[in-house]
Enzyme design. Structure first.
Site, mmCIF file in Angstrom:
data_model
loop_
_atom_site.group_PDB
_atom_site.id
_atom_site.type_symbol
_atom_site.label_atom_id
_atom_site.label_comp_id
_atom_site.label_asym_id
_atom_site.label_seq_id
_atom_site.Cartn_x
_atom_site.Cartn_y
_atom_site.Cartn_z
ATOM 1 N N LYS A 111 78.893 -29.077 6.012
ATOM 2 C CA LYS A 111 79.558 -29.133 4.696
ATOM 3 C C LYS A 111 80.865 -28.370 4.805
ATOM 4 C CE LYS A 111 78.746 -30.839 0.585
ATOM 5 N NZ LYS A 111 77.844 -31.954 0.205
ATOM 6 N N ASP A 158 82.620 -35.136 -1.836
ATOM 7 C CA ASP A 158 81.645 -34.397 -2.650
ATOM 8 C C ASP A 158 82.400 -34.065 -3.942
ATOM 9 O OD1 ASP A 158 78.831 -33.028 -2.416
ATOM 10 O OD2 ASP A 158 80.088 -31.474 -3.289
HETATM 11 P P1 NDP Z 1 82.588 -35.529 -8.895
HETATM 12 O O1 NDP Z 1 83.645 -34.549 -8.620
HETATM 13 O O2 NDP Z 1 82.888 -36.974 -8.835
HETATM 14 O O3 NDP Z 1 81.928 -35.244 -10.315
HETATM 15 C C1 NDP Z 1 81.364 -34.016 -10.593
HETATM 16 C C2 NDP Z 1 80.918 -34.021 -12.034
HETATM 17 O O4 NDP Z 1 80.131 -32.855 -12.280
HETATM 18 C C3 NDP Z 1 82.054 -33.972 -13.018
HETATM 19 O O5 NDP Z 1 81.700 -34.611 -14.190
HETATM 20 C C4 NDP Z 1 82.248 -32.482 -13.209
HETATM 21 O O6 NDP Z 1 82.883 -32.122 -14.421
HETATM 22 C C5 NDP Z 1 80.832 -32.001 -13.191
HETATM 23 N N1 NDP Z 1 80.810 -30.620 -12.695
HETATM 24 C C6 NDP Z 1 81.287 -30.165 -11.526
HETATM 25 N N2 NDP Z 1 81.151 -28.846 -11.429
HETATM 26 C C7 NDP Z 1 80.585 -28.464 -12.566
HETATM 27 C C8 NDP Z 1 80.176 -27.224 -13.067
HETATM 28 N N3 NDP Z 1 80.359 -26.093 -12.354
HETATM 29 N N4 NDP Z 1 79.576 -27.189 -14.278
HETATM 30 C C9 NDP Z 1 79.391 -28.329 -14.992
HETATM 31 N N5 NDP Z 1 79.784 -29.551 -14.586
HETATM 32 C C10 NDP Z 1 80.358 -29.610 -13.382
HETATM 33 O O7 NDP Z 1 81.392 -35.159 -7.864
HETATM 34 P P2 NDP Z 1 80.159 -36.042 -7.425
HETATM 35 O O8 NDP Z 1 79.713 -36.919 -8.524
HETATM 36 O O9 NDP Z 1 80.480 -36.620 -6.108
HETATM 37 O O10 NDP Z 1 79.052 -34.908 -7.158
HETATM 38 C C11 NDP Z 1 78.117 -34.507 -8.145
HETATM 39 C C12 NDP Z 1 76.926 -33.838 -7.475
HETATM 40 O O11 NDP Z 1 76.307 -34.766 -6.578
HETATM 41 C C13 NDP Z 1 77.234 -32.616 -6.626
HETATM 42 O O12 NDP Z 1 76.140 -31.725 -6.682
HETATM 43 C C14 NDP Z 1 77.330 -33.192 -5.212
HETATM 44 O O13 NDP Z 1 77.088 -32.208 -4.225
HETATM 45 C C15 NDP Z 1 76.225 -34.221 -5.267
HETATM 46 N N6 NDP Z 1 76.256 -35.296 -4.295
HETATM 47 C C16 NDP Z 1 77.354 -36.086 -4.154
HETATM 48 C C17 NDP Z 1 77.352 -37.116 -3.245
HETATM 49 C C18 NDP Z 1 78.491 -38.057 -3.108
HETATM 50 O O14 NDP Z 1 78.362 -39.012 -2.328
HETATM 51 N N7 NDP Z 1 79.593 -37.885 -3.819
HETATM 52 C C19 NDP Z 1 76.196 -37.357 -2.377
HETATM 53 C C20 NDP Z 1 75.054 -36.514 -2.663
HETATM 54 C C21 NDP Z 1 75.133 -35.526 -3.574
HETATM 55 P P3 NDP Z 1 84.404 -31.555 -14.418
HETATM 56 O O15 NDP Z 1 85.258 -32.768 -14.326
HETATM 57 O O16 NDP Z 1 84.507 -30.834 -15.710
HETATM 58 O O17 NDP Z 1 84.534 -30.646 -13.230
HETATM 59 O O1 2IT Z 2 75.829 -34.093 -0.511
HETATM 60 C C1 2IT Z 2 76.013 -35.161 0.109
HETATM 61 O O2 2IT Z 2 75.097 -35.748 0.681
HETATM 62 C C2 2IT Z 2 77.368 -35.712 0.131
HETATM 63 N N1 2IT Z 2 78.255 -35.165 -0.509
HETATM 64 C C3 2IT Z 2 77.667 -36.926 0.953
HETATM 65 C C4 2IT Z 2 77.911 -36.548 2.393
HETATM 66 C C5 2IT Z 2 78.378 -37.673 3.279
HETATM 67 O O3 2IT Z 2 78.634 -37.359 4.449
HETATM 68 O O4 2IT Z 2 78.486 -38.808 2.844
#
Ligand code: NDP
Ligand code: 2IT
Length: 445
Positions: free
Chosen positions: A124, A164
């Site tokens: 990460k 992420d």
């Molecule tokens: P994005 O940046 O696209 O979206 C994040 C969302 O969560 C936004 O709506 C954001 O709001 C909100 N958010 C972020 N930080 C906070 C906080 N501290 N408190 C409240 N709301 C918050 O990220 P992703 O959708 O990609 O990721 C979301 C989650 O999923 C994370 O935990 C990530 O690690 C996990 N994840 C992502 C993957 C991926 O492929 N993208 C894969 C597996 C897991 P705001 O705009 O206000 O910051």
């Molecule tokens: O938390 C996760 O699994 C991710 N943000 C995706 C990682 C990846 O390599 O696609």
């Protein structure tokens, strides 16, 4: 091993990293019994070697903002474990990013990637830089400065970053462009790339879709389905948007979405047209979720709160770590929630997990239910290696197979004496055993 002792030792050596301690504690607490059936593991101190990352890169990132001011951020890459494949995991850009948060994410990623069946180790990275409120030109200059350092530590057979929080298609594109310029190599070194330059179809959708495929598999064990169920979703980013889309496709009713400022609740449910508007707010305008009310004033916006106190059948936390605490879990259970599937990484606090498990409701940890994102990243690597691209249908079918396979493994390793499936234990034991066997075979390092 004595899990308590291992954790105490890690806390002493690495203080001020509470999220890392939390993630390690959850895994060790559930694998201890299985681990101790294999005395050969302890002879080579396998557990400590699996908890402490292989290496950590930490660097300063200096870039110029639109006003000509010089800005400084921190950059990190944690290469946690590469026993079963090249280091693999996302990059997070958010003001809250620090070493402890990235260490928890890299540790979790190692087990998650093991569960996918694909050959990927765990990693990460990220920065305390937040793209929110920055111009695209600023984001580009930041990404180029970040890659000036990161480039030398990654490679298609060494370490493959992806997105992420705060890192989506735009940021991956800028980082890929910088890597290409610095190395003069066109390589599959990042995943989540644009479709025109080696990205995989379905990668943007994969985490959200996969979470809902996993949810569907859990519900099936109870003879239930998504159709007609009301679903609370937190977040409004990549994962939340496509989780909502798949819920809709399967006949469920998304009721909420949120961001760090508050949540929206639509009493009539979020339908396809409304979700398209959310896509426009977030993907086109990079706006805030409260703008939903500009077009749909029948909804309510609750500032500063999380959606967990609304009544529904299912909850999908898809925003960030520790966003669902014990009080929220009690409210969900009291309101009759039957399933909670994590789209985010570690969104549920340990106290809240206990509430769900004591109530014997379906509850899946992120490393199982959000593994669809990294799975399609793995499929993107495969496509890049064979210099071909697969159709949406092919990728989606593989994603579905992987999520159902992870579900089966959780059932296999996590079913308790009374028949309740402890998905936390199932995911941790299944993920751990594969990495452990690979480490045993490769000697002591
Ligand atoms: P994005 O940046 O696209 O979206 C994040 C969302 O969560 C936004 O709506 C954001 O709001 C909100 N958010 C972020 N930080 C906070 C906080 N501290 N408190 C409240 N709301 C918050 O990220 P992703 O959708 O990609 O990721 C979301 C989650 O999923 C994370 O935990 C990530 O690690 C996990 N994840 C992502 C993957 C991926 O492929 N993208 C894969 C597996 C897991 P705001 O705009 O206000 O910051
Ligand atoms: O938390 C996760 O699994 C991710 N943000 C995706 C990682 C990846 O390599 O696609």
């Amino acid at each position: 091993m004595d899990a308590k002792k291992v954790i105490e030792n890690l806390k002493q050596r690495f203080p001020n990293e509470p999220e890392y301690h939390q993630a390690v504690e959850e895994v060790l607490g559930t694998i201890e019994e299985e681990y101790n059936k294999h005395p050969e593991f302890d002879k080579v101190n396998l557990i400590e070697r699996l908890c402490i990352p292989d290496r950590i890169y930490q660097f300063r990132v200096t870039w110029m903002d639109d006003k000509g001011n010089i800005q400084t951020n921190m950059g990190y890459r944690i290469q946690h474990n590469n026993a079963i494949g090249p280091y693999k995991g996302g990059i997070r850009f958010h003001k809250s990013v620090n070493l402890g948060i990235l260490k928890f994410l890299a540790f979790e990623q190692t087990f998650k990637n093991s569960l996918t069946t694909l050959p990927m180790g765990g990693a990460k990275g990220g920065s305390d830089f937040s793209p929110r409120g920055k111009s695209s030109a600023e984001v580009m200059r930041f990404c180029q400065a970040f890659m000036l350092e990161l480039t030398r530590h990654i490679g298609p057979d060494c370490d493959v970053p992806a997105g992420d929080i705060g890192v989506g298609g735009r940021e991956v594109g800028y980082m890929f462009g910088a890597y290409k310029k610095y190395t003069r190599q066109f390589q599959g070194v990042l995943t989540g790339k644009g479709i025109e330059f080696g990205g995989s179809l379905i990668r943007p959708e994969a985490t959200g879709y996969g979470t809902v495929y996993f949810l569907r598999a859990m519900l099936k064990t109870k003879g239930q389905e998504i159709k007609g169920k009301k679903v609370l979703i937190s977040g409004a980013g990549n994962v939340a948007q496509y989780a909502a889309e798949k819920v809709l496709q399967l006949g469920g009713i998304p009721m909420t979405m949120s961001d760090s400022d508050g949540y929206i609740y639509d009493p009539e449910g979020i339908d396809r047209q409304k979700l398209d508007y959310i896509f426009e707010i977030k993907q086109v305008n990079r706006g805030r979720i409260k703008e939903y009310l500009d077009k749909y004033p029948q909804a309510k916006y609750v500032e500063g709160q999380k959606p967990w106190f609304e009544k529904a059948d299912i909850a999908l936390p898809c925003a960030t770590q520790n966003e669902l605490n014990e009080e929220a879990a009690k409210a969900l259970v009291a309101n009759g929630v039957i399933a909670v599937a994590e789209g985010a990484n570690m969104p549920t606090t340990p106290g809240a997990i206990k509430v769900f498990q004591d109530a014997k409701i379906l509850y899946s940890p992120g490393k199982a239910s959000n593994a669809g994102g990294v799975s399609v990243s793995g499929l993107e690597m495969s496509q890049n290696s064979e210099r071909l691209s697969w159709t949406s249908e092919e990728v989606d079918a593989k994603l579905l197979w992987i999520m159902e396979n992870i579900h089966e493994n959780c059932v296999k390793y996590g079913t308790e004496a009374d028949g309740y499936v402890n998905y936390v234990k199932g995911a941790n034991v299944a993920g751990f055993m594969k990495v452990a066997k690979a480490m045993m075979a490769q000697g002591v390092f």
